[in-house]
Design a protein around this motif. Structure first.
Motif, short mmCIF file in Angstrom:
data_model
loop_
_atom_site.label_atom_id
_atom_site.label_comp_id
_atom_site.label_asym_id
_atom_site.label_seq_id
_atom_site.Cartn_x
_atom_site.Cartn_y
_atom_site.Cartn_z
N UNK A 75 49.62 25.67 23.73
CA UNK A 75 49.46 27.18 23.42
C UNK A 75 48.42 27.76 24.09
N UNK A 76 47.34 27.06 24.07
CA UNK A 76 46.18 27.57 25.05
C UNK A 76 46.44 27.93 26.54
N UNK A 77 47.09 26.87 27.10
CA UNK A 77 47.80 27.17 28.40
C UNK A 77 48.62 28.19 28.68
N UNK A 78 49.51 28.68 27.57
CA UNK A 78 50.15 29.56 27.72
C UNK A 78 49.32 30.91 27.59
N UNK A 79 48.39 30.95 26.52
CA UNK A 79 47.49 32.19 26.24
C UNK A 79 47.15 32.44 27.69
N UNK A 80 46.42 31.58 28.35
CA UNK A 80 45.55 32.04 29.58
C UNK A 80 46.49 32.47 30.73
N UNK A 81 47.70 32.17 30.90
CA UNK A 81 48.63 32.54 31.79
C UNK A 81 49.31 33.85 31.37
#
Length: 466
Positions: A100-106
Motif C-alpha cells: 500500500x505504501x507503493x500505491x500511495x506514492x504513485x
C-alpha cells in the motif's frame, strides 16, 4: 481516501485483509480497478465479501493470468524467512508485487495540484526506535503552528485512508522496515532515519538485510532533505552516502552522543539542551529538560529529528519549542499513567527490544522495573549494563525464570503475570521511585500486542493504587 491511480479497468490481487489490506481494496475500487482479495482467515474473507469485494483463492492454477499486480499486507513475508506461497506464485507468473505504501506514492499527487499555491509534502520516518514518537511530534508541532497536516502509515490512519491533499498539506508517515522493503515507489520530500538496532532479523535475513530495507527509503526515493541519526555506524554511513560534501545541507545530521560541528546542518542534544548549527554557527536551541512529554535521552533524539524536519518546513525555533511544550507523548511510550504516594508509574510497553528498554531505563531514577516477555534474537544479557538505576526487577512472561537469569547483577523476582508484578512493585515502592514497564521483549507469549500489555499494566496500576 486516496484513489489508486494507474490500474483503471485492471484486476489487482490483494493478499491479507487486515486494516491495510481492506483500505487497499477500497482505494483500488475508488480508482476504478477490480480488487481480487484473499486471506487465509475465512472471517476476514467474509467481512470483505460483505463489502462487495470478490474473494478468490490465489493459489489455484491460473489465478494470476489476468492480474496486473499483487498487493501484499506488511505482515506477510515475501523473501525471508521464506516467501508466502501466493507471493511465489505471483513472481513465477511475472506479476509485480507491491504494497500500500507503493500505491500511495504513485497515487497521492494528482493533476489538481496544479491549482494549489503551496505544494503538499510528504515526510517519511523510519528507524528501529522512536519513529512513532518522532512522527507524532512532527505532526503535533505542525498542528500547533496551524499548518494542515495528516498522520498515517504505521501510526494513525492507513496511508490510503487519508484525505486528498489540500493547499500546503504535510503528510507525516511512520514507515516500518516491512513497509519500506517492498514498496515499488518511495518518493518522500523529507526522509528521516532515527537509529538502528537489531530487530526483525528473521524477516530480513540478518542485520544487513534489515539496514537495506531501511536504506531503500533514501536510496530509492531521493528525498529533497534527509534527516539522519548518526549515533550508529549505519546512520553515519548513510549520511555519508547521501551527502555530496561536508557543507551539503540536504543532509541534516542528528546526534545525542556527540556535539556536531562542521560546515553542514547539524542538530544535537547534550545534557538536555538541543542545539542547531548551520555553517558552523548556532541557529537555534531548546531546553528539553522540563518538557514532560519528552523524558530521557531517547526522546531527546526524537526531538532533534522532529526539530530538524520542522525547520526544513520553515518553522521558527520558538514555534517548534512551543509545540514541544504541549506534546503529551504517545500511549505505551514513556507514558506517565499515575502518581501515587510519591511513586511515578510509567508505561513503556512499546520498548519491545533491548535498545528501546535501555533508553527507557536511562530516562528515570530509582526504578522498579517490570520486564519480560517473548525474547528476541540475541537475548537480554546486555541490559544489565543499563540497569544502574534499577532497584529491583519484576519479571513477567512464560519464560520469566530464564529471562531473570540473564539480568546479572540485578535483583530480580519472577512474577510471571502482570498482576503479580504490579502488586509486588506497588507494595515495595518507596517515595521517589518509578515503577517502569519496559519489557525488552515482544508481547505475544501473553498478549495480542504491546498495546494490550500496556493497557493491562495501566489497569493493574489503577486497581492497586486507586
Amino acid at each position: 481516501m486516496i484513489p489508486v491511480r494507474g490500474f483503471e479497468n485492471h484486476k489487482v490481487a490483494v493478499l491479507g485483509l487486515g486494516r491495510s489490506g481492506m483500505a487497499t481494496a477500497r482505494a483500488l475500487h475508488e480508482g476504478k480497478a477490480t480488487a481480487i482479495c484473499w486471506d487465509d482467515n475465512p472471517e476476514a474473507r467474509a467481512r470483505a465479501e460483505e463489502e462487495g469485494f470478490v474473494c478468490a483463492n490465489l493459489m489455484t492454477q491460473g489465478a494470476f493470468e489476468d492480474i496486473s499486480a499483487l498487493i501484499v499486507s506488511p505482515g506477510i513475508p515475501h523473501l525471508y524467512p521464506g516467501p508466502n506461497p501466493v507471493v511465489t506464485a505471483a513472481l513465477n507468473a511475472g506479476v509485480p508485487v507491491d504494497n500500500d505504501i507503493g500505491l500511495f506514492f504513485r497515487s497521492f499527487a494528482t493533476p489538481e495540484w496544479d491549482n494549489l499555491e503551496v505544494m503538499p509534502k510528504v515526510v517519511a520516518v523510519t528507524g528501529s526506535n522512536g519513529k512513532s514518537t518522532t512522527s507524532a511530534l512532527i505532526h503535533h508541532v505542525l498542528e500547533h503552528a496551524q499548518r494542515p497536516t495528516q498522520l498515517a502509515g504505521n501510526i494513525g490512519r492507513g496511508v490510503l485512508d487519508i484525505e486528498p491533499a489540500v493547499d500546503g498539506d504535510v503528510v507525516v508517515l511512520e514507515l516500518s522496515s516491512y513497509q519500506t522493503e517492498l514498496a515499488r515507489s518511495l518518493t518522500p520530500d523529507i526522509a528521516v532515519f532515527t537509529n538502528l538496532s537489531p530487530d526483525h532479523l528473521d524477516r530480513h535475513g540478518g542485520m544487513g538485510g534489515y539496514f537495506a530495507a531501511k536504506r531503500r527509503l533514501f536510496a530509492e526515493g531521493g528525498p529533497d532533505r534527509a534527516v539522519i541519526g548518526i549515533d550508529e555506524a549505519e546512520g553515519a554511513f548513510l549520511a555519508g552516502q547521501l551527502s555530496m560534501a561536508a557543507a551539503d545541507d540536504r543532509v541534516i545530521r542528528v546526534s545525542v552522543d556527540q556535539k556536531l560541528s562542521g560546515p553542514g546542518w547539524n542538530v544535537f542534544a547534550k545534557k538536555g539542551f538541543l542545539s542547531e548549527y548551520r555553517k558552523g554557527r548556532q541557529a537555534g536551541s531548546i531546553d528539553l529538560r522540563a518538557i514532560k512529554g519528552l523524558p530521557g535521552v531517547h526522546n531527546h533524539q526524537n526531538a532533534c529529528a522532529a526539530y530538524a524536519v520542522c525547520r526544513t518546513l520553515g518553522l521558527a525555533p520558538r514555534v517548534i519549542e512551543a509545540g514541544f511544550q504541549s506534546f503529551g507523548g504517545l500511549p505505551h511510550r514513556s507514558q506517565i499513567v499515575a502518581e501515587a504516594d510519591g511513586v511515578t508509574y510509567v508505561n513503556d510497553s512499546k520498548a519491545t527490544n533491548v535498545d528501546a528498554a535501555k533508553m527507557a531505563l536511562g530516562a528515570f531514577k530509582r526504578i522498579r522495573w517490570i520486564c519480560g516477555g517473548l525474547e528476541k534474537e540475541g537475548g537480554v544479557g546486555d541490559l544489565a549494563e543499563a540497569a544502574g538505576e534499577v532497584v529491583k526487577a519484576y519479571v513477567i512472561g512464560r519464560e520469566a525464570a530464564g529471562f531473570a537469569m540473564q539480568l546479572k547483577g540485578v535483583e530480580a523476582e519472577v512474577c510471571t503475570t502482570m498482576q503479580d508484578a504490579v502488586a509486588r512493585a506497588v507494595a515495595e515502592a518507596e517515595e521517589g521511585d518509578t515503577v517502569l514497564l519496559a519489557p525488552a521483549a515482544a508481547s505475544f507469549d501473553q498478549y495480542d500486542s504491546f498495546e494490550k500489555r500496556g493497557e493491562d499494566f495501566m489497569a493493574e496500576v489503577a486497581a492497586q493504587t486507586g
